[in-house]
Design a protein around this motif. Structure first.
Motif, PDB file in Angstrom:
ATOM      1  N   LEU A 128       0.798  -1.231   0.000  1.00 37.62           N
ATOM      2  CA  LEU A 128       0.000   0.000   0.000  1.00 37.62           C
ATOM      3  C   LEU A 128       0.830   1.281   0.000  1.00 37.62           C
ATOM      4  O   LEU A 128       0.280   2.373  -0.186  1.00 37.62           O
ATOM      5  CB  LEU A 128      -0.942   0.016   1.216  1.00 37.62           C
ATOM      6  N   THR A 129       2.134   1.174   0.169  1.00 32.37           N
ATOM      7  CA  THR A 129       2.962   2.377   0.242  1.00 32.37           C
ATOM      8  C   THR A 129       2.782   3.233  -1.007  1.00 32.37           C
ATOM      9  O   THR A 129       2.952   2.749  -2.134  1.00 32.37           O
ATOM     10  CB  THR A 129       4.454   1.997   0.395  1.00 32.37           C
ATOM     11  N   ASP A 130       2.390   4.478  -0.790  1.00 31.36           N
ATOM     12  CA  ASP A 130       2.191   5.471  -1.856  1.00 31.36           C
ATOM     13  C   ASP A 130       1.086   5.124  -2.846  1.00 31.36           C
ATOM     14  O   ASP A 130       0.921   5.806  -3.867  1.00 31.36           O
ATOM     15  CB  ASP A 130       3.503   5.756  -2.617  1.00 31.36           C
ATOM     16  N   GLN A 131       0.310   4.074  -2.564  1.00 29.04           N
ATOM     17  CA  GLN A 131      -0.841   3.755  -3.413  1.00 29.04           C
ATOM     18  C   GLN A 131      -1.978   4.720  -3.075  1.00 29.04           C
ATOM     19  O   GLN A 131      -2.107   5.170  -1.927  1.00 29.04           O
ATOM     20  CB  GLN A 131      -1.310   2.319  -3.150  1.00 29.04           C
ATOM     21  N   SER A 169      -1.802   4.045   7.955  1.00 20.54           N
ATOM     22  CA  SER A 169      -0.634   3.520   8.679  1.00 20.54           C
ATOM     23  C   SER A 169       0.282   2.728   7.751  1.00 20.54           C
ATOM     24  O   SER A 169       1.483   2.639   7.992  1.00 20.54           O
ATOM     25  CB  SER A 169      -1.072   2.593   9.819  1.00 20.54           C
ATOM     26  N   ALA A 170      -0.295   2.156   6.692  1.00 22.53           N
ATOM     27  CA  ALA A 170       0.510   1.367   5.747  1.00 22.53           C
ATOM     28  C   ALA A 170       1.133   2.248   4.656  1.00 22.53           C
ATOM     29  O   ALA A 170       1.723   1.732   3.710  1.00 22.53           O
ATOM     30  CB  ALA A 170      -0.351   0.279   5.119  1.00 22.53           C
ATOM     31  N   GLY A 171       0.976   3.564   4.763  1.00 21.59           N
ATOM     32  CA  GLY A 171       1.678   4.468   3.842  1.00 21.59           C
ATOM     33  C   GLY A 171       0.899   4.852   2.606  1.00 21.59           C
ATOM     34  O   GLY A 171       1.454   5.435   1.677  1.00 21.59           O
ATOM     35  N   GLY A 180      -6.106  -2.116 -11.379  1.00 26.07           N
ATOM     36  CA  GLY A 180      -6.241  -1.812  -9.957  1.00 26.07           C
ATOM     37  C   GLY A 180      -7.151  -2.817  -9.285  1.00 26.07           C
ATOM     38  O   GLY A 180      -7.537  -3.839  -9.874  1.00 26.07           O
ATOM     39  N   LEU A 181      -7.489  -2.504  -8.030  1.00 29.03           N
ATOM     40  CA  LEU A 181      -8.250  -3.424  -7.183  1.00 29.03           C
ATOM     41  C   LEU A 181      -9.554  -2.771  -6.727  1.00 29.03           C
ATOM     42  O   LEU A 181      -9.534  -1.649  -6.221  1.00 29.03           O
ATOM     43  CB  LEU A 181      -7.390  -3.789  -5.954  1.00 29.03           C
TER      44      LEU A 181
END
Ligand code: NAP
Length: 272
Positions: A5-8, A29-31, A135-136
């Motif tokens: 998830l970082t920067d997503q 929290s996961a960025g 994407g999701l």
């Protein structure tokens, strides 16, 4: 999860309370960069302020029962943040009224918020996600998306409809990079029953026993993100009530007897 998830860019509908609020905290929290939508702007501000990095959270108020509001929100998000990498269709409203006591207007409202709203948003945003490489989509269904239940006629109908639409969308677009995770929560300890519509369309204001003793929404949010990011196409999240999914599939006559013993508002083990 943090790496994934970082920067997503993650867009969460229904981000002002309950499961959506906890998804926001977990993604932040996961960025991840976030877009949060719902009707209650003050509640969205409160959630943003509690995120790990509020400066990376864009608030876009949106009413899922209004096509104009959805169009405005989609065009703002695409212009101000670009297409999301992850779109979580979480916003929704439950019901506590019997089918024949509920006016047709209530059926239509619950179909708008729980079905047509997510479909309208999908048609505006997913083409841009696909142009961006894919994407999701994470789609919040319910145990009520698997079977009908007392006082849930329109809610159950809308949640069933989500499966038909999004499973088809997955098949048609997976080669273009679209992934779809269908989530069927059991009892999660949010205010969903308080916000649910009674026969007049007003919130019941009452906490059901099943929600009161349900899974904490922060635990639910972490499980949803872990399994959706791992590529699970459909999964359930909750407690021991999830055994009803197996009884329903493999022992339908037993399921028929058990479901008739349940109460619409609680004390049961299979009340969505
Ligand atoms: N909690 C459970 O046991 C459970 C079980 C199965 C499925 N689910 C599903 O999980 C999702 C989240 O529910 P929750 O438990 O977190 O309930 P909740 O606390 O009532 O949250 C519902 C969210 O949807 C938003 N919403 C409601 N009506 C809307 C509208 N017309 N336009 C835009 N947003 C709207 C609300 O925000 P505003 O009021 O600010 O608009 C809120 O953020 C829902 O799809 C629900 O069906 C929950």
């Amino acid at each position: 999860m943090t790496k994934a998830l970082t920067d997503q860019l993650v867009w969460i509908t229904g981000g002002s309370s309950g499961i959506g609020e906890q998804l926001a905290y977990a993604c932040s929290s996961a960025g991840a960069r976030l877009v949060l939508s719902a009707r209650n702007a003050a509640a969205l501000e409160r959630v943003r302020a509690s995120c790990q990095d509020p400066s990376r959270v864009l608030l876009i108020p949106m009413d899922l029962t209004s096509t104009e509001s959805i169009q405005l929100a989609a065009s703002r998000v695409l212009a101000e943040a670009g297409p999301p990498d992850v779109l979580i269709h979480n916003g929704g409203r439950s019901q506590r009224s019997r089918a024949l006591s509920s006016p047709l207007a209530l059926d239509r409202e619950l179909m708008e918020v729980n079905y047509f709203g997510p479909v309208a948003l999908t048609k505006l945003v997913v083409p841009e996600m696909l142009r961006n490489g894919g994407g999701l989509l994470v789609v919040m269904s319910s145990l009520a998306g698997k079977w009908g239940f007392y006082e849930r006629s329109a809610y159950a109908a809308a949640k069933h409809a989500l499966h038909g639409f999004f499973e088809t969308l997955r098949l048609e677009n997976e080669d273009a990079g679209l992934r779809v995770s269908m989530v069927t929560p059991g009892f999660i300890a949010t205010d969903i029953s308080r916000h649910a519509a009674d026969a007049t369309g007003q919130p019941t204001g009452e906490m059901d026993a099943n929600q009161a003793r349900g899974m904490p929404p922060e635990v639910c949010a972490r499980i949803i993100l872990r399994r959706a990011l791992a590529g699970d196409e459909e999964f359930a999240v909750g407690g021991k009530e999830l055994i009803a999914l197996w009884i329903h599939r493999y022992f339908p006559r037993l399921f028929g007897r058990l479901i008739r013993r349940q109460s619409p508002r609680g004390r049961s083990s299979v009340n969505p």
